[in-house]
Structure formats: C-alpha cells, structure tokens
Design an enzyme around this catalytic site. Structure first.
Site, PDB file in Angstrom:
ATOM      1  N   HIS A 208      13.685   5.716  -6.265  1.00 31.00           N
ATOM      2  CA  HIS A 208      14.353   6.833  -5.748  1.00 31.00           C
ATOM      3  C   HIS A 208      13.279   7.959  -5.309  1.00 31.00           C
ATOM      4  CE1 HIS A 208      18.670   7.490  -7.029  1.00 31.00           C
ATOM      5  NE2 HIS A 208      18.490   8.250  -5.971  1.00 31.00           N
ATOM      6  N   ASP A 474      15.060 -10.063   4.275  1.00 29.14           N
ATOM      7  CA  ASP A 474      15.530 -11.456   3.599  1.00 29.14           C
ATOM      8  C   ASP A 474      15.327 -12.715   4.468  1.00 29.14           C
ATOM      9  OD1 ASP A 474      16.547 -10.811   1.023  1.00 29.14           O
ATOM     10  OD2 ASP A 474      18.346  -9.913   1.808  1.00 29.14           O
ATOM     11  N   CYS A 521      18.480  -5.111  11.659  1.00 34.24           N
ATOM     12  CA  CYS A 521      18.651  -4.070  10.842  1.00 34.24           C
ATOM     13  C   CYS A 521      17.525  -4.200   9.723  1.00 34.24           C
ATOM     14  CB  CYS A 521      20.070  -3.768  10.420  1.00 34.24           C
ATOM     15  SG  CYS A 521      20.411  -5.065   9.321  1.00 34.24           S
TER      16      CYS A 521
HETATM   17  C1  PEP Z   1      17.486  -7.439   5.135  1.00 35.85           C
HETATM   18  O1  PEP Z   1      17.608  -8.397   4.374  1.00 35.85           O
HETATM   19  O2  PEP Z   1      16.491  -7.279   6.132  1.00 35.85           O
HETATM   20  C2  PEP Z   1      18.513  -6.316   5.094  1.00 35.85           C
HETATM   21  C3  PEP Z   1      18.419  -4.958   6.161  1.00 35.85           C
HETATM   22  O3  PEP Z   1      19.232  -5.987   4.175  1.00 35.85           O
HETATM   23  P1  PEP Z   1      18.606  -5.502   2.674  1.00 35.85           P
HETATM   24  O4  PEP Z   1      17.235  -5.119   2.820  1.00 35.85           O
HETATM   25  O5  PEP Z   1      19.550  -4.469   1.911  1.00 35.85           O
HETATM   26  O6  PEP Z   1      18.407  -6.950   1.835  1.00 35.85           O
HETATM   27 MG    MG Z   2      19.153  -8.549   3.023  1.00 35.56          MG
END
Ligand code: PEP
Ligand code: MG
Length: 601
Positions: A208, A474, A521
């Site tokens: 945070h 991921d 993203c």
């Molecule tokens: C990702 O895995 O790239 C993603 C955008 O989701 P998170 O970071 O929330 O797993």
């Molecule tokens: Mg992810």
C-alpha cells in the site's frame, strides 16, 4: 531551489563515511533531505495471565484502546479534509472498517475472557493468526493487504501501552522519513511541503505504501530490511526512488552526481507532462489507445488527468479486501458505476475476481495448497464459488447500463472455461431480463491471455471471445516457469526473452486472423521500449499504470509504424533475452538518435 539551499547548508556536515543501501524502487524521483525517524518499530508485547477479577477491566482497557484508535483515524480524516486531500480517504475508511472486524476485535475479546490473558497478549495472538493466513496468500498484492490489519493492530497496541501517536503534519525541515513500516494512514498524512521522500525496512512493489507513494508522487524506497538500524536521525540522505538506492552521508562527489541526476529527472518529468493530453498517434497517423490499470476507484481521476482513454484493467480484488463479508451486488454496482461515469464515453474493462488464495474471502473455506500459483485461483475459484461469481456478474452487467463496459475473465487456460463463463453470463443475463433490469445486451466479453496454454490455443479461443488482453506479468511467470514474486529467481524473469516475444506474436496473429481486439495490460505495456515492440507486433491498445502513460505517449508520437516490421523480424531472430535487448538498443539508437527512449531514470 530548496534542495540547493539544503546542499549548501549541509555540505559542512558531510564528514562521515558514505553509506549506500539498496532496496525496492517503490516510487520514482530523487530527493535529498534529513533523516527523520518515525517510531513504528513493533512493540514488544509480553503475554501474561491475569486474575479473574481483572478480566473486566482488561476488556474495558481494550475497548478504550479500540475507541481511541477510531478517534485517531477520524482525526486524520478531518485533517485531510481540511487540507482538501480527500483522495486517500478510502485508506482510513478501510482501517476504520478493520476496527469493526469481528475476527480482530471479537477474537481478542474472546481470548481475554477465555484464556484469562492480558489484552495486548491476546491481540498479539490474533494478529499472529492473521499474519500466518496472509503469508500463505500467493498473490503479492493481496498478501500485502494483510499489513493493513497489522497496522491497525499496532495502533491499538500502542494505545494500550499509552504511546502518543507521532505527528507527521508539522515537520519544520525537508525530511526523509525513515520507518520500519509506514501505515497508509501515516503515508497520506505526510506533509508534502516538508516530506521529500520515505524509506522503510519492510514493503514490496505492490505494498500500500508503495502504491500511495506513486500516487502522491513522493520518491520512495522500501524493503531495505534494516535501514532503521543503519542510519541515524538528522543524517543527510539521498533517496533515489528510480534505482532503489539510498545514500547516507554522501560524499560531495556523490552529492553533485545526484544533484545532476535530480535536475535531469525533473526536467524530464516537466517535459512529460506536456504529453498527457496529446493523442498517442505515430508520425504516420496510427492511433494507439492508451488506457489505465486501476487497483482502486480513487485512481480513476488521476488516470484521467494523465490522459488515459479508458480502463484496460480494473482489478476488482480491492473490493474483497479487509472485510468480513464479500461485497454485495449493490456495493459493487456503485463502485463500478462511479468509475464508468468518470471515463464515459471511453470503455472500462472490468476483470472478475483474480485472487491467488482463499482465506481473505470469508465465505470460502478451501484447503491450503502446496502449489497455489497453479491451484484453485482466479477464474477457477469463480467457477467453483458460483454464488460469489454470479453476484459479481450481475453487478458488472448492471453497471454496463451506465456506459461502455467490457467484461474480462482472468487466467483462462482452455476453451471449456470460456464456455463455462459464457454459460454463466447467459444465465445471469436471462435473470436480469426477467427482473427488468437494464444492461448492455452487446456487452463485450474477453479473456486475459496469461497462461502458455491460452497462447498455444489462441486461434481457438479467439473464435469465442470479443477481445484478448495479455497479462504479461503472469504470462512471463508461467511461460518461463519463474515465480514473479521470488527474488531468488528474479534474474530469470525476462520480459525480453525470445519465448515471450514469440508468445506475443502468436496471440497477436490469432487475434488479427479472427478480427478481435487486442490489448496488453501487464506492466510491460508501461515500458516505453516494449510499447514500441508491442505496437510493431500489432497491439493497438496498451493499458498501464498512470505514471507510465505520458512516457509511452511521448515515444509513440516519435515512432513511424513503417519501421515496425523490420524491427519485429530482427528481434524474432534473436536467441536469448540479452540478444533481444542488445538488438533493441541498437535499433532505438538508430531510430531515436536524440532521445533515450528506454530511460526511466
Ligand atoms: C498480469 O498478470 O499481467 C496482470 C495484468 O494481472 P495481475 O498483475 O493482476 O496478475
Ligand atoms: Mg495476472
């Protein structure tokens, strides 16, 4: 400038041995100030038995300490309100909610009464249980949320011990706050006129404190482990939130070098601000949709100011945190609606719950898992806990009546999951129709591509969804078999690995062939050099943290897509991440001879 005065005034003091420490770069920027210690070391609490006749007074002392904590947090809110800094109210709200939590408060009261032990000892036990539960959560972001509970607990413990809270609002000199950990309440109270940076022993990239530091635009380095023991109050400190380095008692040579770096950094930031409102359009007229990743609704306005044209990823996990019951349909609807209205007419992509562990969602009682990254997480959990999933789908669908919403499912690994989601969605739509509730009948449904399986099956999946969004955080972890949160294998976590390039190309080609839209993203989208590579691969939507937006826009506006094909071909020929990076640097030196596009300071 103030920092210049500081350096003059303090140059005489620079007579000690220079000390350089390395931590996690949590919020960019370079600051120079005096070390100011905030006493947030854990209190040492000793548990001891109490006599039967003292139980009631111990319970009363505990209730008083909780009430005092409530008053202290309300006072912080009032102060923030007076300074018109209401954007961080939600942090204090979260802590106030924790103060009502039955597991924390009721649990402590029960221990005092049942075990006949002192209030501080009982609370410490309860906090320990919380910590063990949160430590098992694999998702770094959610694991960090456990610290909110600890911070509230520490506040109550301090009140029980009669410690006065330290004032952070009226510092009289430019200070670098040094603390074991900073509570979000501390962080949002920081007086930005005097607090130039902060450094902490604890914390990770998504704590945070780090998130807030970025949104407050205060340089910060966290996770230094023992900074509170290595430097002394009043020492001159340089904080480099870009590299994660701090220098205490800098030599005059080091100081000069940092003053120069700071000057460059500030010049660069000023220049970047000019790009927020400009379109992300290449020299040859290709438009890229630059969108924002949001972790909290309060970030929506900041993202808009930074020039985001929509939300490419709304992480909905925040709604399920630090509470004893999951959010209701109406609560979710309210939150989604606010964000959608802020971004109208641009799209808001709402991702369904993506958690790596179970314990913090109290309705769920799943077993501990030996390998949670590959276990009952994310969409698997939603399809297992259908009641919870149905509520979220209803809320998202109903929110779609207020603007352009896109629905996104995380961690898809095969077509049967997509179909199961579609089936649920169809059912929920029928239910809403029967209840005469409005929603967008043409709501776009997409998936995150973040597992190797989804990459290899992209052509098949593309036939049944409206868009792909690549979760590179991921995707890198699963493709390279490297835990994204494990510092021991961090050297293998390589965004420029040839495998990742190939995966990105496979997905882009599948989306193009199927005529569906395509977004990235993951954090990679905010990396300027990679944003150009992604564009060259055919990605036209990039979603990122707000500070990354102007940086990426600036580079896109200097780019000509005609050069993309050759760039991609060159990169795809490389065999190692180092080779890819080298080729990229060479290409960029040629394309942008005047600029330093990879620079993030
Ligand atoms: C990702 O895995 O790239 C993603 C955008 O989701 P998170 O970071 O929330 O797993
Ligand atoms: Mg992810």
């Amino acid at each position: 400038m103030l920092w210049k005065n500081w350096s003059m005034a303090n140059s005489a003091k620079i007579d000690q041995q220079e000390l350089v420490l390395h931590g996690v770069a949590a919020s960019p920027g370079i600051a120079i100030g005096e070390a100011y210690f905030l006493d947030r070391q854990r209190l040492s609490v000793v548990e001891h038995p109490i006599d039967d006749e003292l139980v009631e007074s111990e319970l009363a002392a505990f209730a008083d300490a909780v009430e005092l904590a409530r008053q202290q947090l309300r006072a912080v809110q009032a102060e923030l309100e007076q300074q018109s800094r209401t954007e961080h109210f939600y942090i204090i709200d979260t802590q106030l909610l924790i103060l009502q939590d039955d597991m924390l408060i009721g649990g402590t009261t029960a221990l005092i009464r049942d075990l006949r032990i002192n209030a501080a000892g009982a609370l410490k036990r309860v906090l320990k249980n919380f910590r063990q539960t949160f430590d098992r959560i694999e998702d770094e972001y959610l694991r960090e949320r456990g610290s909110d509970i600890e911070l509230v607990g520490e506040r109550i413990l301090r009140n029980l011990a009669g410690h006065e809270p330290q004032a952070l609002m009226d510092l009289d000199r430019r200070s670098v706050i040094i603390a074991h950990d900073l509570s979000p309440a501390d962080t949002c109270q920081l007086d930005k006129r005097q607090v130039v940076a902060f450094v902490t022993d604890l914390g990770g990239r998504t704590s945070h404190t780090a998130i807030l530091a970025r949104s407050l635009d205060i340089p910060a380095v966290v996770g230094l482990e023992n900074v509170t023991r290595r430097i002394s109050a009043g020492a001159p400190v340089i904080v480099d939130g870009c590299s994660g380095e701090i220098v205490c008692w800098p030599s005059s040579k080091t100081l000069q070098a940092y003053l120069e770096k700071k000057r460059h950094y500030e010049f660069y930031q000023d220049e970047l601000r000019n790009y927020c409102e400009l379109p992300a359009r290449t020299l040859d007229g290709q438009q890229v949709s630059v969108q924002a990743n949001l972790e909290f609704p309060q970030e929506a306005e900041i993202a808009r100011r930074n020039g985001a044209l929509g939300v490419g990823l709304l992480r909905t996990e925040f709604m399920y945190m630090a509470r004893s019951l999951p959010p209701t349909e109406e609560e979710q609807l309210d939150t989604y609606r606010q964000i959608i209205e802020e971004f109208n007419p641009y799209p808001v992509t709402i991702r369904t719950l993506d958690v790596g562990g179970d314990k913090f969602v109290p309705d769920l009682s799943l077993a501990d898992e030996a390998n949670p990254a590959m276990g009952m997480r994310s969409i698997r959990l939603s399809l297992w806990e259908r009641k919870l999933f149905r509520i979220q789908l209803r809320a998202i669908l109903r929110a779609s009546a207020y603007g352009r919403v896109r629905l996104m499912f995380p961690m898809i690994s095969g077509l049967s999951e997509v179909r199961a989601c579609r089936e649920m969605l169809t059912e929920v739509m029928a239910e809403l129709r029967a209840q005469d509730m409005a929603f967008d009948e043409n709501l776009e449904m997409g998936i995150m591509v973040e597992t190797p399986s989804a990459v290899l099956l992209a052509d098949v999946l593309a036939q049944e969804v409206d868009f792909f969004s690549i979760g590179t955080n991921d995707l890198i972890q699963y493709c390279l078999a490297v835990d994204r949160g494990n510092e021991h294998v961090a050297y293998l976590y390589e965004p420029f690995h040839p495998t990742i390039l190939r995966a990105l190309k496979t997905v882009a080609d599948a989306a193009r062939n199927a005529g569906i839209s395509l977004c990235v993203c993951g954090e990679m989208a905010a990396e300027p050099m990679y944003s150009i590579v992604l564009m060259s691969l055919g990605y036209r939507e990039l979603s990122m943290n707000s500070p990354g937006i102007s940086r990426v826009k600036k580079l896109i506006r200097q780019w000509n897509t005609g050069k993309g094909e050759a760039l991609v071909q060159t990169l795809l020929r490389q065999k190692t991440a180092a080779d890819v990076l080298l080729s990229l640097h060479e290409a960029f030196a040629e394309f942008f001879p005047e600029a330093d596009p990879g620079r993030d300071f």
